[in-house]
Design an enzyme around this catalytic site. Structure first.
Site, mmCIF file in Angstrom:
data_model
loop_
_atom_site.group_PDB
_atom_site.id
_atom_site.type_symbol
_atom_site.label_atom_id
_atom_site.label_comp_id
_atom_site.label_asym_id
_atom_site.label_seq_id
_atom_site.Cartn_x
_atom_site.Cartn_y
_atom_site.Cartn_z
ATOM 1 N N ARG A 142 1.012 -1.104 -0.229
ATOM 2 C CA ARG A 142 0.186 -0.364 0.191
ATOM 3 C C ARG A 142 1.010 1.077 0.429
ATOM 4 N NH1 ARG A 142 -5.095 -2.393 2.541
ATOM 5 N NH2 ARG A 142 -5.608 -0.211 3.069
ATOM 6 N N TYR A 145 0.535 4.682 -2.397
ATOM 7 C CA TYR A 145 -0.683 5.518 -2.082
ATOM 8 C C TYR A 145 -0.039 6.324 -0.483
ATOM 9 C CZ TYR A 145 -5.605 6.782 -1.572
ATOM 10 O OH TYR A 145 -6.509 7.108 -0.908
ATOM 11 N N ASP A 146 -0.127 6.021 0.417
ATOM 12 C CA ASP A 146 0.405 5.660 1.236
ATOM 13 C C ASP A 146 0.997 6.999 1.649
ATOM 14 O OD1 ASP A 146 -1.441 3.686 2.160
ATOM 15 O OD2 ASP A 146 -0.334 3.151 3.750
ATOM 16 N N GLU A 147 1.895 6.292 1.269
ATOM 17 C CA GLU A 147 3.552 7.423 1.381
ATOM 18 C C GLU A 147 3.462 8.624 0.165
ATOM 19 O OE1 GLU A 147 4.698 7.010 3.368
ATOM 20 O OE2 GLU A 147 5.861 5.227 3.974
ATOM 21 N N LYS A 149 0.145 10.296 -0.093
ATOM 22 C CA LYS A 149 -0.310 11.188 0.367
ATOM 23 C C LYS A 149 0.095 12.230 1.468
ATOM 24 C CE LYS A 149 -4.067 10.659 -1.886
ATOM 25 N NZ LYS A 149 -4.945 11.594 -2.365
ATOM 26 N N VAL A 188 -17.681 -1.790 -0.063
ATOM 27 C CA VAL A 188 -18.642 -1.163 -0.938
ATOM 28 C C VAL A 188 -19.788 -1.558 -1.438
ATOM 29 C CG1 VAL A 188 -20.135 0.699 -0.664
ATOM 30 C CG2 VAL A 188 -18.583 0.622 1.601
ATOM 31 N N PHE A 191 -19.416 -5.967 -1.865
ATOM 32 C CA PHE A 191 -20.465 -6.587 -1.113
ATOM 33 C C PHE A 191 -22.240 -6.217 -1.637
ATOM 34 C CE2 PHE A 191 -18.231 -7.385 3.406
ATOM 35 C CZ PHE A 191 -17.291 -8.062 2.807
ATOM 36 N N GLY A 207 -12.553 -11.263 8.726
ATOM 37 C CA GLY A 207 -14.170 -10.030 8.580
ATOM 38 C C GLY A 207 -14.035 -9.378 10.446
ATOM 39 N N ARG A 276 -9.957 0.665 11.722
ATOM 40 C CA ARG A 276 -9.931 2.470 11.303
ATOM 41 C C ARG A 276 -11.435 3.011 12.245
ATOM 42 N NH1 ARG A 276 -9.165 2.524 5.271
ATOM 43 N NH2 ARG A 276 -6.825 2.754 5.528
HETATM 44 P P1 NAD Z 1 -12.099 8.173 -7.877
HETATM 45 O O1 NAD Z 1 -11.057 7.346 -8.534
HETATM 46 O O2 NAD Z 1 -13.244 7.339 -8.601
HETATM 47 O O3 NAD Z 1 -11.730 9.725 -7.936
HETATM 48 C C1 NAD Z 1 -10.187 10.099 -8.530
HETATM 49 C C2 NAD Z 1 -10.381 10.441 -9.932
HETATM 50 O O4 NAD Z 1 -8.405 11.347 -9.315
HETATM 51 C C3 NAD Z 1 -10.491 9.962 -11.289
HETATM 52 O O5 NAD Z 1 -11.123 10.414 -11.932
HETATM 53 C C4 NAD Z 1 -8.916 9.503 -11.992
HETATM 54 O O6 NAD Z 1 -9.026 9.474 -13.248
HETATM 55 C C5 NAD Z 1 -8.340 11.136 -10.952
HETATM 56 N N1 NAD Z 1 -7.502 11.447 -11.499
HETATM 57 C C6 NAD Z 1 -6.044 9.929 -11.061
HETATM 58 N N2 NAD Z 1 -5.021 11.147 -11.660
HETATM 59 C C7 NAD Z 1 -5.271 11.996 -11.991
HETATM 60 C C8 NAD Z 1 -4.008 12.694 -12.596
HETATM 61 N N3 NAD Z 1 -2.388 12.871 -12.834
HETATM 62 N N4 NAD Z 1 -5.018 13.829 -13.635
HETATM 63 C C9 NAD Z 1 -5.717 13.632 -13.089
HETATM 64 N N5 NAD Z 1 -6.340 13.504 -12.597
HETATM 65 C C10 NAD Z 1 -6.256 12.498 -11.989
HETATM 66 O O7 NAD Z 1 -11.628 8.395 -5.816
HETATM 67 P P2 NAD Z 1 -11.763 8.863 -5.668
HETATM 68 O O8 NAD Z 1 -12.347 7.581 -4.155
HETATM 69 O O9 NAD Z 1 -13.186 9.820 -5.663
HETATM 70 O O10 NAD Z 1 -11.240 9.752 -4.733
HETATM 71 C C11 NAD Z 1 -10.797 11.278 -4.208
HETATM 72 C C12 NAD Z 1 -10.044 11.713 -3.706
HETATM 73 O O11 NAD Z 1 -9.929 11.469 -2.068
HETATM 74 C C13 NAD Z 1 -8.681 10.899 -3.983
HETATM 75 O O12 NAD Z 1 -7.424 11.657 -3.289
HETATM 76 C C14 NAD Z 1 -8.731 9.178 -2.849
HETATM 77 O O13 NAD Z 1 -7.582 9.133 -2.084
HETATM 78 C C15 NAD Z 1 -9.532 10.372 -1.205
HETATM 79 N N6 NAD Z 1 -9.768 9.639 -1.003
HETATM 80 C C16 NAD Z 1 -11.015 8.834 -0.791
HETATM 81 C C17 NAD Z 1 -11.740 7.719 0.274
HETATM 82 C C18 NAD Z 1 -12.588 7.519 -0.257
HETATM 83 O O14 NAD Z 1 -13.196 6.677 0.336
HETATM 84 N N7 NAD Z 1 -13.695 7.324 -1.757
HETATM 85 C C19 NAD Z 1 -10.844 8.022 1.117
HETATM 86 C C20 NAD Z 1 -9.332 8.621 1.510
HETATM 87 C C21 NAD Z 1 -9.007 9.439 1.099
HETATM 88 N N1 UDP Z 2 -12.758 -6.297 1.394
HETATM 89 C C1 UDP Z 2 -13.034 -7.589 1.813
HETATM 90 N N2 UDP Z 2 -13.859 -8.367 0.794
HETATM 91 C C2 UDP Z 2 -13.620 -7.306 -0.129
HETATM 92 C C3 UDP Z 2 -13.064 -6.246 -0.648
HETATM 93 C C4 UDP Z 2 -12.486 -5.728 0.874
HETATM 94 O O1 UDP Z 2 -13.131 -8.280 3.097
HETATM 95 O O2 UDP Z 2 -14.312 -7.691 -1.556
HETATM 96 C C5 UDP Z 2 -11.353 -5.441 3.219
HETATM 97 C C6 UDP Z 2 -10.041 -4.588 3.009
HETATM 98 O O3 UDP Z 2 -9.227 -6.248 2.834
HETATM 99 C C7 UDP Z 2 -10.520 -4.031 4.329
HETATM 100 C C8 UDP Z 2 -11.588 -3.458 3.904
HETATM 101 O O4 UDP Z 2 -12.313 -4.562 3.370
HETATM 102 O O5 UDP Z 2 -9.933 -5.318 5.575
HETATM 103 C C9 UDP Z 2 -11.723 -2.010 3.757
HETATM 104 O O6 UDP Z 2 -11.563 -2.639 1.937
HETATM 105 P P1 UDP Z 2 -11.766 -0.850 0.935
HETATM 106 O O7 UDP Z 2 -10.438 -1.490 -0.374
HETATM 107 O O8 UDP Z 2 -12.486 -1.287 0.810
HETATM 108 O O9 UDP Z 2 -10.540 0.485 2.030
HETATM 109 P P2 UDP Z 2 -9.425 0.163 2.505
HETATM 110 O O10 UDP Z 2 -10.098 0.875 4.366
HETATM 111 O O11 UDP Z 2 -8.868 -1.030 3.021
HETATM 112 O O12 UDP Z 2 -9.211 1.425 1.352
#
Ligand code: NAD
Ligand code: UDP
Length: 312
Positions: A142, A145-147, A149, A188, A191, A207, A276
């Site tokens: 991961r 992504y983590d690093e 961010k 989401v 499931f 789970g 979390r």
């Molecule tokens: P998503 O993948 O639906 O949306 C991200 C969008 O960014 C996409 O439309 C993708 O095409 C665009 N994109 C990616 N790289 C790009 C680039 N180089 N130039 C232009 N566009 C680019 O994801 P999301 O769930 O809507 O997430 C949106 C933001 O929120 C992300 O930064 C994500 O890290 C952050 N975030 C989301 C969640 C969540 O649960 N959905 C949780 C934590 C953080």
């Molecule tokens: N997960 C799962 N079954 C799936 C998809 C995800 O059990 O089909 C688990 C995953 O391992 C994590 C949690 O559900 O523990 C949330 O995963 P998700 O990918 O939605 O987001 P995350 O919080 O890990 O970024």
């Protein structure tokens, strides 16, 4: 007001665009469509206050003129997306964030940057407060992504200091709602589509890992509150109701009205956070924000959306 949404064709970005247009803003959405959808980019096509630009934000962003806000949501966000696109994820977190900052500075705008609860890694403190520095493996599956961010937070903070740019950092926790991709691999969509098809729930690990799920409308309200009332400190945005994945599957079964058994199909992925939950004290006190939509209320339109997506 004029707002620019980077990642505006994504799941959260497209909901944000809708809300900004409803607020009366002029909106420019920029997206490379790497993980986003053309449908999302086009949905406001008829609105004269809306403009879409397909562009990779790792290159200078060709948007001119003043704006009040630049929202930076561009980044792959689901674990299977960023596992497939590790270099793109690192690039957009670093080079893309730099371009977003330069754009905000040129436009005279506030930058609102989408960070994530993943900056806390597999957290050793619970619930997570913004003061917690996290527990992240820098070379794990991961880490792209983590690093990325974490680097982006450092970049936004330093840039804001050097150039006196108003900048906000939202640490977003698991968010769900209509317009997630059915195949994005997150729990989401996985499931809900499994329940709709009457299949078993594919659980990773046993789970008992926990998550806290926030409905997208609440999250967007949080981003708007952050623009208005935030300061330079990061703010957790998420729903503090925490549950195990087994409890989550049970809730989905109830809302959908069907669904199979919880079946453990593979071990917990490496570095998958075991618990979390956001501490949202700062969001409550600084922004006057807290989620309003219960999981059951938020799942209803989400399930209806996936039913349409699957043509069931
Ligand atoms: P998503 O993948 O639906 O949306 C991200 C969008 O960014 C996409 O439309 C993708 O095409 C665009 N994109 C990616 N790289 C790009 C680039 N180089 N130039 C232009 N566009 C680019 O994801 P999301 O769930 O809507 O997430 C949106 C933001 O929120 C992300 O930064 C994500 O890290 C952050 N975030 C989301 C969640 C969540 O649960 N959905 C949780 C934590 C953080
Ligand atoms: N997960 C799962 N079954 C799936 C998809 C995800 O059990 O089909 C688990 C995953 O391992 C994590 C949690 O559900 O523990 C949330 O995963 P998700 O990918 O939605 O987001 P995350 O919080 O890990 O970024």
């Amino acid at each position: 007001m004029r707002s620019i949404v980077l990642g505006g064709a994504g799941f959260i970005g497209s909901h944000l665009v809708d809300r900004l247009l409803a607020r009366g803003d002029e909106v420019v959405a920029v997206d490379s469509l790497l993980t986003g959808r053309r449908d999302n980019a086009d949905r406001n096509g008829g609105n004269p206050r809306y403009q879409f630009l397909q562009h990779d934000i790792c290159r200078p962003i060709p948007v001119d003129g003043r704006a009040e806000a630049v929202f930076n949501l561009a980044s792959p966000a689901s674990p299977i997306d960023y596992a497939k696109l590790p270099l793109e994820t690192l690039d957009v977190g670093s080079m893309g964030t730099r371009q977003a900052l330069d754009l905000a500075r040129r436009a005279g705008a506030t930058l609102i940057h989408a960070s994530t609860s993943e900056v806390y890694g597999d957290p050793l403190e619970h619930p997570q407060r913004e003061e917690y520095f996290g527990n992240v493996n820098p070379i794990g599956p991961r880490s792209c992504y983590d690093e990325a961010k974490r680097f982006a937070e450092a970049l936004v903070t330093s840039y804001a200091r050097v150039h006196r740019l108003p900048a906000r950092i939202a640490r977003i926790f698991n968010t769900y709602g209509p317009r997630m991709r059915a195949d994005d691999g997150r729990v989401v969509p996985a499931f809900v589509t499994q329940a709709l098809r009457g299949e078993d729930f594919t659980v990773f690990g046993d789970g008992t890992q926990t998550r806290s799920f926030c409905y997208v409308d609440d999250l967007v309200s949080g981003l708007l509150a952050l623009q208005e009332k935030g300061d330079s400190r990061p703010v957790n945005l998420g729903n503090p109701r925490e549950m195990t994945l087994i409890e989550f599957a049970d809730t989905i079964r109830k809302v959908v009205g069907k669904g199979g058994r919880v079946r453990s199909v593979r071990p917990l992925p490496e570095n998958d956070p075991k618990q979390r939950r956001p501490d949202i004290t700062r969001a409550r006190t600084l922004l006057g924000w807290e989620p309003k939509v219960s999981l059951e209320e938020g799942l209803a339109p989400t399930v209806a959306y996936f039913r349409r997506e699957l043509a069931l």
